[in-house]
Design a protein around this motif. Structure first.
Motif, PDB file in Angstrom:
ATOM      1  N   MET A  77     -14.277  47.845 -89.291  1.00  0.00           N
ATOM      2  CA  MET A  77     -14.418  47.959 -87.878  1.00  0.00           C
ATOM      3  C   MET A  77     -14.047  49.357 -87.392  1.00  0.00           C
ATOM      4  N   TYR A  78     -12.924  49.897 -87.911  1.00  0.00           N
ATOM      5  CA  TYR A  78     -12.472  51.210 -87.473  1.00  0.00           C
ATOM      6  C   TYR A  78     -12.796  52.239 -88.559  1.00  0.00           C
ATOM      7  N   TYR A 117     -12.107  57.796 -92.385  1.00  0.00           N
ATOM      8  CA  TYR A 117     -12.766  59.042 -92.755  1.00  0.00           C
ATOM      9  C   TYR A 117     -12.317  60.133 -91.786  1.00  0.00           C
ATOM     10  N   PRO A 118     -11.243  60.836 -92.102  1.00  0.00           N
ATOM     11  CA  PRO A 118     -10.682  61.812 -91.154  1.00  0.00           C
ATOM     12  C   PRO A 118     -11.595  63.017 -90.970  1.00  0.00           C
ATOM     13  N   LEU A 119     -11.280  63.809 -89.953  1.00  0.00           N
ATOM     14  CA  LEU A 119     -12.080  64.972 -89.597  1.00  0.00           C
ATOM     15  C   LEU A 119     -12.135  65.982 -90.736  1.00  0.00           C
ATOM     16  N   TRP A 143     -15.039  68.715 -95.295  1.00  0.00           N
ATOM     17  CA  TRP A 143     -15.196  68.906 -96.747  1.00  0.00           C
ATOM     18  C   TRP A 143     -16.558  68.405 -97.223  1.00  0.00           C
ATOM     19  N   THR A 144     -16.987  67.277 -96.683  1.00  0.00           N
ATOM     20  CA  THR A 144     -18.293  66.730 -97.050  1.00  0.00           C
ATOM     21  C   THR A 144     -19.406  67.678 -96.643  1.00  0.00           C
TER      22      THR A 144
END
Length: 133
Positions: free
Chosen positions: A1-2, A7-9, A14-15
Motif C-alpha cells: 500500500m505504501y 523505495y526512498p528518494l 541511484w536507479t
C-alpha cells in the motif's frame, strides 16, 4: 500500500543513474561496433577478431579498443563527416548547375536571335514560356 516508503528518494536517484550509465554503455558499444565495420584499414580477420573480442568480453573489449584505437576512431569519424559534406556539396552544385545553366543559355540564345531581328517579340515570348515551363 505504501510503496513510496519502500523505495526512498536516494534509491530512485541511484536507479536513474544506473539506467543512464547503461544507456551510455550501449551507445559506446554500438559506436565501437560501427567503427569496426567502417574502418577500411582493418582486414576481414582483424574486424572479426575485434568484433569477437568486443562481443564476448564486452567491458574488457571496449576498454582495450578505446585504448588501442580510440584516437583514430575520432579521426575516422571526422573524415567520414567531411567526405559526406563534400559529396553533398558536389551534388548540390551539379544539380543546381545543370538545370539552371541550360535554361540561361537557351534564353541568351533566344535574346541574341531577337536582337538580330530574326525573331519577333511574340515568337520570343512563346519560346521563352516554353523554356521556363
Amino acid at each position: 500500500m505504501y510503496l513510496a516508503y519502500d523505495y526512498p528518494l536516494l534509491g530512485a536517484f541511484w536507479t536513474m543513474l544506473w539506467f543512464f550509465l547503461w544507456i551510455l554503455w550501449l551507445i559506446l558499444l554500438f559506436r565501437i561496433i560501427l567503427d569496426i565495420f567502417r574502418d577500411d584499414s582493418l582486414g576481414g580477420w582483424g574486424k572479426a577478431g575485434w568484433l569477437a573480442f568486443v562481443i564476448l568480453l564486452p567491458f574488457l573489449g571496449v576498454f582495450v579498443y578505446l585504448i588501442a584505437r580510440g584516437r583514430k576512431m575520432g579521426e575516422r569519424e571526422v573524415q567520414r563527416t567531411q567526405a559526406q559534406q563534400r559529396d553533398f556539396d558536389t551534388y548540390i552544385r551539379e544539380t543546381a548547375g545543370t538545370s539552371g545553366s541550360h535554361e540561361v543559355a537557351e534564353l541568351e540564345r533566344l535574346s541574341e536571335i531577337r536582337a538580330r531581328g530574326d525573331l519577333s517579340d511574340e515568337e520570343f515570348q512563346r519560346a521563352k514560356e516554353k523554356i521556363l515551363h
